[in-house]
Write an enzyme that holds these catalytic residues in place. Structure first.
Site, mmCIF file in Angstrom:
data_model
loop_
_atom_site.group_PDB
_atom_site.id
_atom_site.type_symbol
_atom_site.label_atom_id
_atom_site.label_comp_id
_atom_site.label_asym_id
_atom_site.label_seq_id
_atom_site.Cartn_x
_atom_site.Cartn_y
_atom_site.Cartn_z
ATOM 1 N N SER A 523 0.827 -1.207 0.000
ATOM 2 C CA SER A 523 0.000 0.000 0.000
ATOM 3 C C SER A 523 0.856 1.250 0.000
ATOM 4 C CB SER A 523 -0.916 -0.001 1.230
ATOM 5 O OG SER A 523 -1.522 1.265 1.407
ATOM 6 N N TYR A 536 -4.048 -1.591 9.255
ATOM 7 C CA TYR A 536 -3.803 -1.996 7.875
ATOM 8 C C TYR A 536 -2.356 -1.724 7.466
ATOM 9 C CZ TYR A 536 -4.230 -1.948 2.751
ATOM 10 O OH TYR A 536 -4.061 -2.180 1.413
#
Length: 668
Positions: A523, A536
């Site tokens: 990410s 996350y």
């Protein structure tokens, strides 16, 4: 009530049969060639109705080649005969158009007469109006109009046959340019405006979306989605008292060509076109200029010239845009549809605004019809015959990656929890001539992963690529997380422990092959550290760090890694955060293209410019970086889902959108 439908395996036809199966009673007989039975069997399953029965025949034979015994048995029992089988293609040659559109219609009329059908429903086209100038209403047909192409001529001629030769009552439907389903985007071929999509994609990939582009007013076009056409035909066919009439299935408001192009450019994220000389000018003093000197007339005349078409074929033709299509991108006629609108009044059936579904059409093309991956020789060389294990392959990035891998000759190995969705993806791949394998697995269950690895290494001849795509994202501030420690546990379980358990289970196989490449979908948050994503981002950072360490241990064995620091992608994973609906995102297909690049080029990392800037800012000026992130923390609140509440309108939306556009792709 019983029905006979030709062209049921075609685009409009299969949507019409679905409408009849869902909303009408009685038997539905569908014409099918012997060689198309396998495709028909797949459609029978999709329609989900035991009332649909194939009838073997052929459009090119008298009375469609249907067995006379079948005709005798069903004579007088067919209430509605729908004739849709035809060529809907501007690029088809004269002979093909003549055989399919004219000969096919004559044969269908002959069969309908033999069956003594209650009504013959002919699907014609607004192309029957040719180059007629002015308003063309639904009572008009033979107006002496010029018919500029084989397609125009045969659509006109086939409608004439129905009007003059049918021995049973008839109705005619003239759709405009038919595009995909407005709800799903479903489309089965590149046609009409889709020819221009590769050019729009090239513009998006090479030019910033804010760059102003100059265009000219090329007149008006008219597009309608296939679901509107099918619903309208079903409704109009069953209204009493309309035999011998034609219906225009068109958008009541003509659409300027440049507006249509811009709608799709916006959906793609490409630059849009402005027209310095548009109809606001041409309707003023320039309205005195003869029509032959209007920009749209001159442009259309030029592209229809043989020498110009030869040049176009060697230029934009290489992008998949046929020169013939450019010559017919606009209509000289304005199609009056008041009779159709009156007949549809109260039914709830209407033409949706193109802007409302342009992104849906674009997304479907990009994911299912864009063939650029399969045409790239470097990609084909890298992937042909290679086995690619893809986790999270039932939707989003994983599903589109699987389609692209198969397109390039690779063999996607589909892994996710839901077997049914994986089977749907496999069916789509096999329908296009590819091969795929399905291995359902709950990747948060470490024992299940061990069993999966044993299956993969036993049943597959090799494991060439592993795409760690399956993941869980949680957007919740620490303030709301004190009693939700399980958020951190379950995110780590899938994004980190599940991913490395899979890699560790497959590394022995890759080592023995002396080759293998792992692609981790990480990410941009790992580089930018956005607030509210502590669970996350931590899990993705752990996967990054683990991969960086073991890369040095495995590179000598031919096993390599790529970490893709992916920006915000429009996938089901971000759907619960309604704030993202108005954010700039990349599409699953764009993300899948990055995955393909990772497999072909095998870089250690794939980053965005903004991600790199964020990483540098945290290194060079960490205090300033955290101040900016704190500002964003206060501008972007916790979502209603994070708070366990119903979604409500935000009070700082303009600030949020401004920041989202400046920091494009960051998970705020």
């Amino acid at each position: 009530m019983s029905y006979f439908v030709t062209g049921a395996t075609g685009f409009i036809g299969r949507h019409l049969v679905q409408e009849l199966a869902d909303h009408r009673e009685g038997d539905i007989f569908v014409l099918v060639r012997e060689g198309s039975m396998s495709r028909m069997e797949a459609l029978l399953t999709k329609w989900g109705s035991g009332r649909v029965t194939p009838v073997v025949g052929d459009l090119g034979e008298q009375a469609l080649g249907v067995d006379p015994a079948w005709v005798k048995e069903h004579g007088g029992t067919i209430d509605h005969f729908f004739h849709l089988a035809a060529i809907y293609d501007m690029t088809a040659d004269d002979a093909t158009n003549e055989t399919m559109n004219v000969g096919g219609t004559r044969n269908a009329v002959e069969l309908a007469d033999q069956l003594k059908a209650g009504c013959f429903h002919q699907v014609s086209s607004v192309a029957a109006a040719g180059d007629y100038h002015g308003r063309f209403d639904e009572t008009m047909f033979a107006e002496g109009q010029h018919l500029p192409s084989p397609y125009h001529r045969t659509k006109y001629e086939s409608e004439r046959i129905v009007r003059e030769e049918a021995g049973v009552p008839w109705r005619v439907y003239r759709p405009a340019i038919v595009v995909g389903n407005s709800q799903t985007g479903d489309m089965d071929k590149v046609d009409g405006p889709y020819y221009f999509f590769p050019l729009m994609k090239a513009m998006r990939d090479r030019l910033p979306s804010w760059l102003p582009m100059v265009g000219i007013d090329l007149g008006d076009t008219n597009v309608v989605p296939v679901d509107y056409v099918a619903k309208a035909m079903d409704h109009l066919a069953h209204l009493p008292g309309h035999d011998g009439e034609a219906f225009h299935l068109v958008n009541p408001e003509p659409q300027p060509v440049v507006d249509m192009v811009n709608a799709f450019c916006r959906a793609a994220g490409a630059p849009t076109f402005a027209t310095p000389i548009d109809r606001s000018v041409t309707r003023g003093p320039m309205s005195l200029i003869p029509r032959a000197l209007h920009p749209s007339t001159i442009a259309t005349g030029l592209v229809r010239m043989g020498p110009v078409q030869a040049v176009l074929d060697q230029t934009i033709g290489r992008l998949g845009i046929p020169a013939e299509v450019l010559g017919h991108s606009s209509f000289t006629a304005t199609f009056d549809s008041r009779r159709t609108e009156k007949a549809l009044a109260g039914s709830g059936i209407g033409v949706p605004d193109l802007e409302s579904y342009a992104r849906t059409l674009w997304g479907y093309w990009e994911e299912h019809l864009d063939e650029s991956t399969g045409r790239d020789p470097r990609i084909r060389e890298a992937l042909t015959g290679k086995y690619v294990v893809i986790t999270g392959a039932s939707s989003g990035i994983g599903q589109v990656t699987a389609l692209k891998v198969a397109q390039a000759g690779g063999v996607p190995v589909l892994v996710a929890r839901g077997k049914d969705k994986l089977e749907e993806t496999r069916a789509a791949i096999e329908q296009r001539g590819g091969t795929a394998h399905v291995f359902p697995c709950d990747l948060s269950d470490l024992d299940a992963i061990d069993r999966l690895c044993e299956q993969l290494t036993t049943e597959l001849p090799s494991v060439d690529f592993v795409i760690n795509n399956a993941g869980r994202s949680i957007r919740r501030s620490l303030r709301l997380s004190h009693d939700r420690f399980h958020d951190f546990e379950r995110t780590m379980q899938l994004n980190y422990f599940g991913a490395i358990r899979l890699i560790m289970g497959l590394v022995p196989q890759m080592r023995s092959q002396h080759r293998g490449h792992v692609v981790n979908i990480s990410s941009i948050g790992v580089q930018t550290n956005p607030p509210r994503f502590s669970a996350y981002v931590a899990s993705k950072s752990a996967l990054d760090s683990w991969s960086n360490v073991v890369s040095s241990e495995l590179v000598g064995d031919g096993v390599t890694f790529t970490n893709i620091h992916m920006p915000l992608v429009r996938t089901p994973m971000i759907a619960p955060t309604k704030l993202y609906d108005k954010f700039p995102t990349i599409s699953p297909a764009q993300a899948a293209d990055l995955v393909i690049t990772a497999m072909v080029d095998r870089p250690h990392e794939i980053n965005t410019a903004l991600g790199n800037a964020g990483a540098i800012a945290h290194t060079v000026a960490p205090k300033l970086a955290f101040r900016v992130l704190n500002m964003a923390y206060h501008v972007f609140p916790d979502s209603a889902a994070a708070k366990g509440q119903e979604a409500t309108g935000g009070t700082r939306e303009s600030e949020q959108i401004m920041l989202a556009r400046v920091f494009k792709g960051i998970h705020w």
